[in-house]
Design a protein around this motif. Structure first.
Motif, PDB file in Angstrom:
ATOM      1  N   GLY A  64       0.820  -1.208   0.000  1.00 30.72           N
ATOM      2  CA  GLY A  64       0.000   0.000   0.000  1.00 30.72           C
ATOM      3  C   GLY A  64       0.851   1.253   0.000  1.00 30.72           C
ATOM      4  N   PHE A  65       0.416   2.230  -0.759  1.00 23.27           N
ATOM      5  CA  PHE A  65       1.107   3.525  -0.817  1.00 23.27           C
ATOM      6  C   PHE A  65       0.063   4.610  -0.649  1.00 23.27           C
ATOM      7  CE2 PHE A  65       3.034   7.046  -3.390  1.00 23.27           C
ATOM      8  CZ  PHE A  65       4.073   7.329  -2.532  1.00 23.27           C
ATOM      9  N   ASP A  66       0.263   5.466   0.338  1.00 24.94           N
ATOM     10  CA  ASP A  66      -0.712   6.521   0.616  1.00 24.94           C
ATOM     11  C   ASP A  66      -0.306   7.865   0.022  1.00 24.94           C
ATOM     12  OD1 ASP A  66       1.299   7.452   2.316  1.00 24.94           O
ATOM     13  OD2 ASP A  66       0.238   6.892   4.152  1.00 24.94           O
ATOM     14  N   GLY A  67       0.713   7.865  -0.831  1.00 28.29           N
ATOM     15  CA  GLY A  67       1.204   9.099  -1.421  1.00 28.29           C
ATOM     16  C   GLY A  67       2.377   9.684  -0.645  1.00 28.29           C
ATOM     17  N   TRP A  68       2.617   9.149   0.548  1.00 24.95           N
ATOM     18  CA  TRP A  68       3.706   9.631   1.374  1.00 24.95           C
ATOM     19  C   TRP A  68       4.599   8.494   1.835  1.00 24.95           C
ATOM     20  CZ3 TRP A  68       3.571  10.514   7.182  1.00 24.95           C
ATOM     21  CH2 TRP A  68       4.681  11.229   7.608  1.00 24.95           C
ATOM     22  N   ARG A  69       3.975   7.420   2.332  1.00 25.11           N
ATOM     23  CA  ARG A  69       4.735   6.285   2.835  1.00 25.11           C
ATOM     24  C   ARG A  69       4.287   4.998   2.160  1.00 25.11           C
ATOM     25  NH1 ARG A  69       5.958   7.299   9.029  1.00 25.11           N
ATOM     26  NH2 ARG A  69       7.251   9.133   8.725  1.00 25.11           N
ATOM     27  N   CYS A  70       5.196   4.056   2.162  1.00 24.89           N
ATOM     28  CA  CYS A  70       4.949   2.738   1.583  1.00 24.89           C
ATOM     29  C   CYS A  70       4.748   1.757   2.743  1.00 24.89           C
ATOM     30  CB  CYS A  70       6.150   2.295   0.759  1.00 24.89           C
ATOM     31  SG  CYS A  70       6.689   3.500  -0.459  1.00 24.89           S
ATOM     32  N   HIS A  71       3.669   0.998   2.679  1.00 28.43           N
ATOM     33  CA  HIS A  71       3.339   0.081   3.764  1.00 28.43           C
ATOM     34  C   HIS A  71       3.189  -1.341   3.232  1.00 28.43           C
ATOM     35  CE1 HIS A  71       2.607   3.568   6.285  1.00 28.43           C
ATOM     36  NE2 HIS A  71       1.899   4.064   5.302  1.00 28.43           N
ATOM     37  N   LEU A  72       3.769  -2.291   3.939  1.00 29.12           N
ATOM     38  CA  LEU A  72       3.715  -3.692   3.558  1.00 29.12           C
ATOM     39  C   LEU A  72       2.948  -4.482   4.611  1.00 29.12           C
ATOM     40  CD1 LEU A  72       7.429  -3.798   2.552  1.00 29.12           C
ATOM     41  CD2 LEU A  72       5.542  -4.242   0.985  1.00 29.12           C
ATOM     42  N   TYR A  73       1.977  -5.231   4.145  1.00 31.93           N
ATOM     43  CA  TYR A  73       1.144  -6.045   5.023  1.00 31.93           C
ATOM     44  C   TYR A  73       0.953  -7.408   4.369  1.00 31.93           C
ATOM     45  CZ  TYR A  73      -0.445  -1.321   6.263  1.00 31.93           C
ATOM     46  OH  TYR A  73      -0.500  -0.003   6.595  1.00 31.93           O
ATOM     47  N   ARG A  74       0.587  -8.378   5.160  1.00 30.22           N
ATOM     48  CA  ARG A  74       0.129  -9.680   4.685  1.00 30.22           C
ATOM     49  C   ARG A  74       1.112 -10.387   3.764  1.00 30.22           C
ATOM     50  NH1 ARG A  74      -2.266 -11.680   8.283  1.00 30.22           N
ATOM     51  NH2 ARG A  74      -4.445 -12.069   8.065  1.00 30.22           N
ATOM     52  N   ALA A  94       6.827  -5.548  -4.778  1.00 34.31           N
ATOM     53  CA  ALA A  94       6.286  -4.448  -3.982  1.00 34.31           C
ATOM     54  C   ALA A  94       7.223  -3.240  -4.016  1.00 34.31           C
ATOM     55  CB  ALA A  94       6.064  -4.905  -2.541  1.00 34.31           C
ATOM     56  N   GLU A  95       8.514  -3.483  -3.869  1.00 35.50           N
ATOM     57  CA  GLU A  95       9.482  -2.395  -3.876  1.00 35.50           C
ATOM     58  C   GLU A  95       9.557  -1.716  -5.238  1.00 35.50           C
ATOM     59  OE1 GLU A  95      12.951  -4.371  -2.377  1.00 35.50           O
ATOM     60  OE2 GLU A  95      12.125  -4.454  -0.339  1.00 35.50           O
ATOM     61  N   ALA A  96       9.444  -2.483  -6.321  1.00 33.71           N
ATOM     62  CA  ALA A  96       9.415  -1.897  -7.662  1.00 33.71           C
ATOM     63  C   ALA A  96       8.181  -1.012  -7.822  1.00 33.71           C
ATOM     64  CB  ALA A  96       9.436  -3.000  -8.722  1.00 33.71           C
ATOM     65  N   ARG A  97       7.066  -1.467  -7.296  1.00 34.06           N
ATOM     66  CA  ARG A  97       5.837  -0.670  -7.338  1.00 34.06           C
ATOM     67  C   ARG A  97       6.029   0.639  -6.581  1.00 34.06           C
ATOM     68  NH1 ARG A  97       0.830   0.149  -4.421  1.00 34.06           N
ATOM     69  NH2 ARG A  97      -0.778   0.432  -5.975  1.00 34.06           N
ATOM     70  N   ARG A 104       9.859   6.131  -1.025  1.00 37.41           N
ATOM     71  CA  ARG A 104      11.274   6.077  -0.650  1.00 37.41           C
ATOM     72  C   ARG A 104      11.566   5.215   0.566  1.00 37.41           C
ATOM     73  NH1 ARG A 104      12.655  12.351  -0.618  1.00 37.41           N
ATOM     74  NH2 ARG A 104      11.399  12.078   1.228  1.00 37.41           N
ATOM     75  N   ARG A 105      10.543   4.773   1.277  1.00 39.33           N
ATOM     76  CA  ARG A 105      10.782   3.973   2.479  1.00 39.33           C
ATOM     77  C   ARG A 105       9.634   2.988   2.644  1.00 39.33           C
ATOM     78  NH1 ARG A 105      10.620   6.071   8.726  1.00 39.33           N
ATOM     79  NH2 ARG A 105      10.420   3.989   9.586  1.00 39.33           N
ATOM     80  N   GLY A 106       9.975   1.740   2.877  1.00 38.38           N
ATOM     81  CA  GLY A 106       8.951   0.732   3.098  1.00 38.38           C
ATOM     82  C   GLY A 106       8.842   0.383   4.571  1.00 38.38           C
ATOM     83  N   ASP A 107       7.637   0.453   5.095  1.00 37.39           N
ATOM     84  CA  ASP A 107       7.353   0.054   6.474  1.00 37.39           C
ATOM     85  C   ASP A 107       6.617  -1.275   6.432  1.00 37.39           C
ATOM     86  OD1 ASP A 107       8.335   2.453   7.566  1.00 37.39           O
ATOM     87  OD2 ASP A 107       6.404   3.441   7.281  1.00 37.39           O
ATOM     88  N   ALA A 108       7.065  -2.219   7.221  1.00 36.20           N
ATOM     89  CA  ALA A 108       6.433  -3.540   7.245  1.00 36.20           C
ATOM     90  C   ALA A 108       5.805  -3.793   8.605  1.00 36.20           C
ATOM     91  CB  ALA A 108       7.464  -4.621   6.956  1.00 36.20           C
ATOM     92  N   ALA A 120      13.177 -13.811   7.179  1.00 37.89           N
ATOM     93  CA  ALA A 120      12.888 -13.414   5.797  1.00 37.89           C
ATOM     94  C   ALA A 120      12.951 -11.900   5.631  1.00 37.89           C
ATOM     95  CB  ALA A 120      11.515 -13.935   5.382  1.00 37.89           C
ATOM     96  N   TRP A 121      12.407 -11.178   6.596  1.00 41.70           N
ATOM     97  CA  TRP A 121      12.439  -9.715   6.501  1.00 41.70           C
ATOM     98  C   TRP A 121      13.875  -9.204   6.591  1.00 41.70           C
ATOM     99  CZ3 TRP A 121       8.737  -6.804   4.672  1.00 41.70           C
ATOM    100  CH2 TRP A 121       7.428  -7.271   4.711  1.00 41.70           C
ATOM    101  N   ARG A 122      14.659  -9.771   7.497  1.00 41.00           N
ATOM    102  CA  ARG A 122      16.054  -9.329   7.610  1.00 41.00           C
ATOM    103  C   ARG A 122      16.830  -9.647   6.328  1.00 41.00           C
ATOM    104  NH1 ARG A 122      15.336 -10.643  13.184  1.00 41.00           N
ATOM    105  NH2 ARG A 122      15.674  -8.778  14.413  1.00 41.00           N
TER     106      ARG A 122
END
Length: 141
Positions: A64-74, A94-97, A104-108, A120-122
């Motif tokens: 998900g991208f809200d126009g400011w931050r990138c969020h990763l879920y599920r 997801a990162e390419a998207r 510029r930053r992905g929050d998981a 896996a995340w690390r």
């Protein structure tokens, strides 16, 4: 291993995704229902990313991208397909998207108790930020 295909979900995928999360995801969310996922796709049609092998759903991530931050879920990979690069392929998509959208930053969101996922995340370059805590309010409660 057959070829992995990564694509955006469509409304026709909703039932399969919800059934998949019951098998592959660690825990469920208050919005894990047909209406919740349908709203996600209506608002951002490319946010739910699926991984398939031979037309079988083997992984998901919500990017998900809200126009400011990138969020990763599920981020979820079927137990029989783990440690084969499915999660990495989903995160790369997801990162390419995010990059294409200007993110510029992905929050998981990763459950503390889901230690299997921490590796896996690390491995994908993500790290916990101990200075932040998550505060939640269920709006329909």
């Amino acid at each position: 291993m057959s070829e992995l295909r990564v694509r955006a979900a469509t409304p026709a995928d909703l039932d399969a995704v919800l059934a998949f999360w019951k098998v592959a995801a660690e825990g469920t969310s208050i919005s894990d229902d047909t209406d919740g996922v349908a709203r996600l796709l209506a608002r951002d049609p490319e946010s739910l990313v699926l991984a398939e092998e031979e037309d079988e759903l083997v992984g998901t991530v919500i990017a998900g991208f809200d126009g400011w931050r990138c969020h990763l879920y599920r981020l979820a990979v079927h137990p029989g397909h783990r440690r084969r690069g499915v999660g990495g392929a989903l995160l790369a998509a997801a990162e390419a998207r995010f990059t294409a959208l200007g993110g510029r930053r992905g929050d998981a969101m990763v459950l503390d108790r889901n230690e299997l996922a921490h590796h896996a995340w690390r491995a994908a370059g993500y790290a916990p930020e101990p200075q932040w805590s998550r505060w939640v309010k269920h709006l329909d409660a």
